[in-house]
Design an enzyme around this catalytic site. Structure first.
Site, PDB file in Angstrom:
ATOM      1  N   ARG A 121       0.802  -1.239   0.000  1.00 52.39           N
ATOM      2  CA  ARG A 121       0.000   0.000   0.000  1.00 52.39           C
ATOM      3  C   ARG A 121       0.830   1.282   0.000  1.00 52.39           C
ATOM      4  NH1 ARG A 121      -2.964  -2.910   3.620  1.00 52.39           N
ATOM      5  NH2 ARG A 121      -4.818  -3.815   2.696  1.00 52.39           N
ATOM      6  N   LYS A 143       3.740  11.855 -10.708  1.00 52.05           N
ATOM      7  CA  LYS A 143       2.902  10.949 -11.505  1.00 52.05           C
ATOM      8  C   LYS A 143       3.693   9.692 -11.785  1.00 52.05           C
ATOM      9  CE  LYS A 143       0.093  14.010 -14.361  1.00 52.05           C
ATOM     10  NZ  LYS A 143      -0.238  14.224 -15.790  1.00 52.05           N
ATOM     11  N   GLU A 185      11.330  19.528 -23.927  1.00 55.73           N
ATOM     12  CA  GLU A 185      10.544  19.754 -22.704  1.00 55.73           C
ATOM     13  C   GLU A 185      11.083  20.973 -21.937  1.00 55.73           C
ATOM     14  OE1 GLU A 185       7.750  18.310 -21.950  1.00 55.73           O
ATOM     15  OE2 GLU A 185       7.750  16.422 -23.059  1.00 55.73           O
ATOM     16  N   LYS A 227       8.475  23.248 -13.182  1.00 58.01           N
ATOM     17  CA  LYS A 227       7.498  22.165 -13.044  1.00 58.01           C
ATOM     18  C   LYS A 227       7.054  22.045 -11.583  1.00 58.01           C
ATOM     19  CE  LYS A 227       5.978  17.646 -14.253  1.00 58.01           C
ATOM     20  NZ  LYS A 227       6.197  16.330 -14.828  1.00 58.01           N
ATOM     21  N   GLU A 237      -3.689  17.856 -10.785  1.00 61.32           N
ATOM     22  CA  GLU A 237      -4.090  18.218 -12.143  1.00 61.32           C
ATOM     23  C   GLU A 237      -5.554  18.621 -12.258  1.00 61.32           C
ATOM     24  OE1 GLU A 237      -2.928  15.423 -15.198  1.00 61.32           O
ATOM     25  OE2 GLU A 237      -2.342  17.127 -16.424  1.00 61.32           O
ATOM     26  N   ARG A 241      -2.026  22.815 -13.691  1.00 65.26           N
ATOM     27  CA  ARG A 241      -1.066  21.824 -14.153  1.00 65.26           C
ATOM     28  C   ARG A 241      -1.216  21.518 -15.650  1.00 65.26           C
ATOM     29  NH1 ARG A 241       1.066  16.714 -10.528  1.00 65.26           N
ATOM     30  NH2 ARG A 241       2.394  15.838 -12.109  1.00 65.26           N
ATOM     31  N   ASN A 245       0.924  20.824 -20.451  1.00 68.73           N
ATOM     32  CA  ASN A 245       0.580  20.101 -21.683  1.00 68.73           C
ATOM     33  C   ASN A 245       0.688  20.977 -22.917  1.00 68.73           C
ATOM     34  OD1 ASN A 245       0.149  17.667 -20.466  1.00 68.73           O
ATOM     35  ND2 ASN A 245      -2.014  18.068 -20.072  1.00 68.73           N
ATOM     36  N   HIS A 248       0.969  19.547 -26.460  1.00 72.65           N
ATOM     37  CA  HIS A 248       0.643  18.125 -26.358  1.00 72.65           C
ATOM     38  C   HIS A 248      -0.600  17.712 -27.144  1.00 72.65           C
ATOM     39  CE1 HIS A 248       3.797  18.101 -23.429  1.00 72.65           C
ATOM     40  NE2 HIS A 248       3.595  16.841 -23.091  1.00 72.65           N
ATOM     41  N   HIS A 252       0.649  14.616 -28.915  1.00 72.45           N
ATOM     42  CA  HIS A 252       0.080  13.286 -28.653  1.00 72.45           C
ATOM     43  C   HIS A 252      -0.527  12.699 -29.909  1.00 72.45           C
ATOM     44  CE1 HIS A 252      -0.492  13.713 -24.023  1.00 72.45           C
ATOM     45  NE2 HIS A 252       0.593  13.013 -24.320  1.00 72.45           N
ATOM     46  N   HIS A 265       8.688  11.070 -27.597  1.00 72.69           N
ATOM     47  CA  HIS A 265       7.657  11.950 -27.046  1.00 72.69           C
ATOM     48  C   HIS A 265       8.074  13.426 -27.147  1.00 72.69           C
ATOM     49  CE1 HIS A 265       4.514  13.487 -24.487  1.00 72.69           C
ATOM     50  NE2 HIS A 265       5.419  14.002 -23.675  1.00 72.69           N
TER      51      HIS A 265
HETATM   52  N1  LIG Z   1       5.706  10.743 -14.778  1.00 72.06           N
HETATM   53  C1  LIG Z   1       5.745  11.804 -15.536  1.00 72.06           C
HETATM   54  O1  LIG Z   1       5.330  12.886 -15.146  1.00 72.06           O
HETATM   55  C2  LIG Z   1       6.314  11.681 -16.896  1.00 72.06           C
HETATM   56  C3  LIG Z   1       6.587  12.830 -17.662  1.00 72.06           C
HETATM   57  C4  LIG Z   1       7.173  12.672 -18.904  1.00 72.06           C
HETATM   58  C5  LIG Z   1       7.483  11.404 -19.372  1.00 72.06           C
HETATM   59  N2  LIG Z   1       7.213  10.310 -18.619  1.00 72.06           N
HETATM   60  C6  LIG Z   1       7.548   8.958 -19.073  1.00 72.06           C
HETATM   61  O2  LIG Z   1       8.963   8.888 -19.239  1.00 72.06           O
HETATM   62  C7  LIG Z   1       9.263   7.879 -20.191  1.00 72.06           C
HETATM   63  C8  LIG Z   1      10.334   8.381 -21.131  1.00 72.06           C
HETATM   64  O3  LIG Z   1      11.490   8.657 -20.387  1.00 72.06           O
HETATM   65  P1  LIG Z   1      12.925   8.737 -21.076  1.00 72.06           P
HETATM   66  O4  LIG Z   1      12.856   9.614 -22.247  1.00 72.06           O
HETATM   67  O5  LIG Z   1      13.895   9.009 -20.001  1.00 72.06           O
HETATM   68  O6  LIG Z   1      13.086   7.272 -21.700  1.00 72.06           O
HETATM   69  P2  LIG Z   1      13.867   5.962 -21.182  1.00 72.06           P
HETATM   70  O7  LIG Z   1      13.700   5.788 -19.735  1.00 72.06           O
HETATM   71  O8  LIG Z   1      13.419   4.866 -22.066  1.00 72.06           O
HETATM   72  O9  LIG Z   1      15.378   6.329 -21.491  1.00 72.06           O
HETATM   73  C9  LIG Z   1      15.804   6.492 -22.830  1.00 72.06           C
HETATM   74  C10 LIG Z   1      16.994   5.591 -23.137  1.00 72.06           C
HETATM   75  O10 LIG Z   1      18.170   6.133 -22.534  1.00 72.06           O
HETATM   76  C11 LIG Z   1      18.821   5.135 -21.753  1.00 72.06           C
HETATM   77  N3  LIG Z   1      19.563   5.847 -20.715  1.00 72.06           N
HETATM   78  C12 LIG Z   1      19.132   6.257 -19.510  1.00 72.06           C
HETATM   79  N4  LIG Z   1      20.085   6.991 -18.911  1.00 72.06           N
HETATM   80  C13 LIG Z   1      21.140   7.034 -19.754  1.00 72.06           C
HETATM   81  C14 LIG Z   1      22.409   7.652 -19.708  1.00 72.06           C
HETATM   82  N5  LIG Z   1      22.763   8.432 -18.688  1.00 72.06           N
HETATM   83  N6  LIG Z   1      23.245   7.486 -20.753  1.00 72.06           N
HETATM   84  C15 LIG Z   1      22.865   6.761 -21.841  1.00 72.06           C
HETATM   85  N7  LIG Z   1      21.673   6.166 -21.943  1.00 72.06           N
HETATM   86  C16 LIG Z   1      20.811   6.307 -20.906  1.00 72.06           C
HETATM   87  C17 LIG Z   1      17.704   4.258 -21.301  1.00 72.06           C
HETATM   88  O11 LIG Z   1      18.179   3.005 -20.874  1.00 72.06           O
HETATM   89  C18 LIG Z   1      16.858   4.201 -22.570  1.00 72.06           C
HETATM   90  O12 LIG Z   1      17.416   3.288 -23.476  1.00 72.06           O
HETATM   91  C19 LIG Z   1       7.952   7.535 -20.871  1.00 72.06           C
HETATM   92  O13 LIG Z   1       7.514   6.272 -20.405  1.00 72.06           O
HETATM   93  C20 LIG Z   1       6.997   8.606 -20.416  1.00 72.06           C
HETATM   94  O14 LIG Z   1       5.662   8.164 -20.330  1.00 72.06           O
HETATM   95  C21 LIG Z   1       6.642  10.428 -17.387  1.00 72.06           C
END
Ligand SMILES: NC(=O)c1ccc[n+]([C@@H]2O[C@H](COP(=O)([O-])OP(=O)(O)OC[C@H]3O[C@@H](n4cnc5c(N)ncnc54)[C@H](O)[C@@H]3O)[C@@H](O)[C@H]2O)c1
Length: 368
Positions: A121, A143, A185, A227, A237, A241, A245, A248, A252, A265
């Site tokens: 939990r 999130k 971003e 942020k 949200e 918040r 977006n 987006h 999206h 993204h």
């Molecule tokens: N929770 C939120 O508010 C929120 C906001 C935006 C995005 N997201 C989520 O985040 C995700 C995308 O995150 P991301 O872009 O970090 O993708 P990711 O986590 O897939 O990382 C991208 C790639 O980089 C690699 N990597 C990580 N650190 C590295 C480093 N220092 N050097 C080399 N390679 C490295 C990873 O292994 C992966 O292959 C999506 O699932 C999205 O939905 C969440």
């Protein structure tokens, strides 16, 4: 090292930004009150690139540290991986007093955070984000989620971390495309809240792309601050918040129209912001020179995957399915000026569709 506090209704937590944070993780985390070893959740790539000094430091402070590796990539952000995480935690004898340390990009952060929100939990967790996107965006705001067949991030929760350690040195190993994806971003944060951040990006883009540490620390700190500030005003949200977006609606839709394969993204949001600025200009909401300035900055970051072959119908289907499409019109974020954002409702779908048709015909260029 700089620190900022995310202030929420019930509590606050620190976000540390700077160099050499991973090798100091154990000391920092014990100083803020953690006494037992975390369960580290990461993937093999991140572990290989940045794990050694990080784990050494944790072991020095906490003794034996269990490490759970998950698959690398969005396709592993699912319930099968989640069950493996729970299973690994039970095997490591984790209980209600345990805590999770998410070490990696947004995928690791989202799923490890969701595991923390639900294991027994809810147990505390800390983020050590290693991508630019994760440092400026996904690690802030609480999130957490996994993807299901019906869509991305549809099963999730709000679970704020106890702390965030953003070591900008980790960004040096990121592929340029990943760095760029995070930078869009950062542009978004500037566009909605800080003209000064946009102008910093304009002046220091080359140094940022070169991973110069002072420049990275500056943009990570500024974006995290923006942020955090927005989230603090609207943790769940309900209103404000939504300005996060910006870009987006179209972003999206581009991702969905191309099966989430063509664009990262951030890249889709890059196109989405160019479109939103152009549409805002057409509606007389944003000055032409400001729309042009924003779009020029986005295009300087890197080559966005082309819009060739993407059909308007597919984009439109995705927009129509989106929750932003209400009966009285579309809800979109606009910039009354660079550095300010406002939520507008009742946007006429016909004019948006007409704009998008032209936008695709001009291959994403704005009319003169
Ligand atoms: N929770 C939120 O508010 C929120 C906001 C935006 C995005 N997201 C989520 O985040 C995700 C995308 O995150 P991301 O872009 O970090 O993708 P990711 O986590 O897939 O990382 C991208 C790639 O980089 C690699 N990597 C990580 N650190 C590295 C480093 N220092 N050097 C080399 N390679 C490295 C990873 O292994 C992966 O292959 C999506 O699932 C999205 O939905 C969440």
């Amino acid at each position: 090292v700089k620190a900022l506090n995310v202030e929420l209704a019930e509590r606050r937590y620190p976000v540390y930004v700077g160099q050499r944070l991973l090798p100091a993780a154990g000391a920092i985390l014990s100083r803020i009150g953690f006494k037992s070893a975390p369960v580290v959740i990461t993937n093999r790539k991140v572990l290989r690139l940045h794990g050694r000094a990080f784990l050494d430091s944790l072991r020095k402070s906490f003794g034996r540290v269990p490490v759970l590796c998950i698959g690398d990539g969005e396709k592993y952000k699912n319930h099968a991986t989640l069950l493996k995480i729970y299973d690994g935690m039970f095997r490591a004898h984790a209980d209600r007093s345990s805590w999770i340390l998410a070490f990696g990009g947004g995928v690791v952060g989202d799923i490890a955070g969701f595991a923390a929100a639900t294991f027994m939990r809810g147990i505390p967790f800390v983020m050590a984000p290693t991508t630019l996107l994760a440092q400026v965006d996904s690690s802030i705001g609480g999130k957490v989620a996994i993807d299901v067949a019906q869509g991305k991030n549809l099963i999730g929760s709000f679970h704020q971390p106890a702390a965030v350690l953003s070591d900008t040195e980790a960004l040096a190993t990121l592929p340029k495309r990943e760095l760029a994806a995070g930078l869009y971003e950062v542009v978004k944060c500037g566009a909605i809240r800080s003209e000064a951040l946009l102008s910093y990006l304009e002046r220091h883009l080359a140094r940022i792309m070169d991973c110069r540490q002072d420049a990275l620390a500056h943009i990570v700190m500024q974006s995290a601050r923006i942020k955090a500030d927005v989230v603090a005003h609207d943790e769940r949200e309900a209103g404000l918040r939504m300005i996060l977006n910006y870009g987006h609606t179209v972003g999206h839709a581009l991702e969905a129209a191309t099966g989430y394969r063509k664009f990262k993204h951030g890249e889709a949001v890059g196109w989405g912001m160019i479109a939103a600025a152009g549409f805002g200009r057409e509606l007389g909401l944003l000055r032409p020179d400001e729309a042009a300035r924003l779009s020029a900055l986005i295009r300087r970051i890197g080559r966005l995957p082309s819009l060739d072959g993407i059909s308007l119908d597919r984009i439109w289907d995705a927009i129509a399915r989106d929750k932003k499409f209400q009966s009285g019109g579309i809800r979109m974020i606009f910039l009354p000026g660079l550095g300010q954002a406002e939520i507008r409702t009742g946007i006429d779908p016909v004019s948006l569709k007409r704009f998008l048709q032209e936008f695709l015909e001009l291959k994403g260029n704005l009319k003169n």
